[in-house]
Design an enzyme around this catalytic site. Structure first.
Site, mmCIF file in Angstrom:
data_model
loop_
_atom_site.group_PDB
_atom_site.id
_atom_site.type_symbol
_atom_site.label_atom_id
_atom_site.label_comp_id
_atom_site.label_asym_id
_atom_site.label_seq_id
_atom_site.Cartn_x
_atom_site.Cartn_y
_atom_site.Cartn_z
ATOM 1 C CE LYS A 17 -1.977 2.712 2.710
ATOM 2 N NZ LYS A 17 -2.393 3.075 4.210
ATOM 3 C CG ASP A 25 -7.376 3.004 3.632
ATOM 4 O OD1 ASP A 25 -8.503 2.639 2.741
ATOM 5 O OD2 ASP A 25 -7.284 4.082 3.899
#
Ligand code: SF4
Length: 217
Positions: free
Chosen positions: A121, A139
């Protein structure tokens, strides 16, 4: 409505609400963005933006960061979550940037993910926000909203990312992930609420999900 039509309509709503979503973490270049994103794990962006001015005044680049003792970095970031681990990772990451990449942040997702403390991420955020390369960082908030909106039934963020990348055109990914984050932060209360009144869930969520949520209220 099929998933692709749903994604198109959601995209139009998000573009109307957030035509040019700003990058939430203050930074001056790819390196300071990378450090800020590393600091943001389990911490609010606001908190990160409070500590980075002093951190980057002391160490604005990999060379000066790698020269700082870990304890000094820790002292500058103490108020963010997981600070001891982040201080160690930021110093090690800076040293590796010098060793492997001539002190520059690599414009390559695999090379980014090979750095200490940099997961998929974080690397995706740097690819899109520092280099304007297409990426879709997912997320837990985006993961949850994608499920509520019926865009993904992914059991994990990797599957949700793959689903969202298929549904949204590639040239929208970089703004789309930010738009969903802003929408979630500003409009989605943490507690159970009436999904049927929402401008997206009201038509996009499944009837089953709306009923489940209203039972929890
Ligand atoms: S119904 Fe709630 S969870 Fe769904 S998008 Fe609207 S505010 Fe967010």
């Amino acid at each position: 409505m099929n998933r692709r039509d749903k994604a198109d309509r959601i995209g139009e709503i998000l573009d109307g609400l957030y035509p040019q979503p700003p990058i939430p973490l203050d930074h001056r270049d790819p390196y300071t963005l990378l450090v800020s994103v590393m600091l943001s794990a389990q911490t609010t962006d606001k908190k990160v933006n409070e500590v980075t001015p002093a951190l980057f005044a002391a160490a604005p680049d990999p060379q000066s960061m790698a020269a700082l003792p870990v304890d000094r970095i820790l002292g500058l970031i103490r108020t963010v979550g997981l600070a001891p681990t982040k201080a160690r990772n930021i110093r090690a990451m800076s040293a590796l940037l010098i060793e492997r990449h001539g002190g520059r942040v690599p414009e390559d997702i695999d090379a980014l993910e090979a750095l200490p403390g940099v997961g998929h991420k974080t690397a995706s955020v740097v690819m899109c926000q520092a280099f304007d390369r297409p990426a879709f960082p997912v997320d837990t908030h985006i993961h949850r909203l994608a499920a509520r909106w019926g865009l993904s039934d992914g059991k994990n963020v990797a599957k949700t990312e793959a689903d969202l990348k298929k549904l949204f055109p590639e040239d929208t990914w970089n703004r789309r992930h930010l738009q969903i984050i802003y929408f979630g932060r500003e409009r989605c209360p943490a507690r159970g609420h009436d999904l049927s009144r929402c401008e997206i869930c009201g038509w996009a969520a499944s009837k089953k999900r709306i009923a489940e949520e209203s039972q929890r209220r």
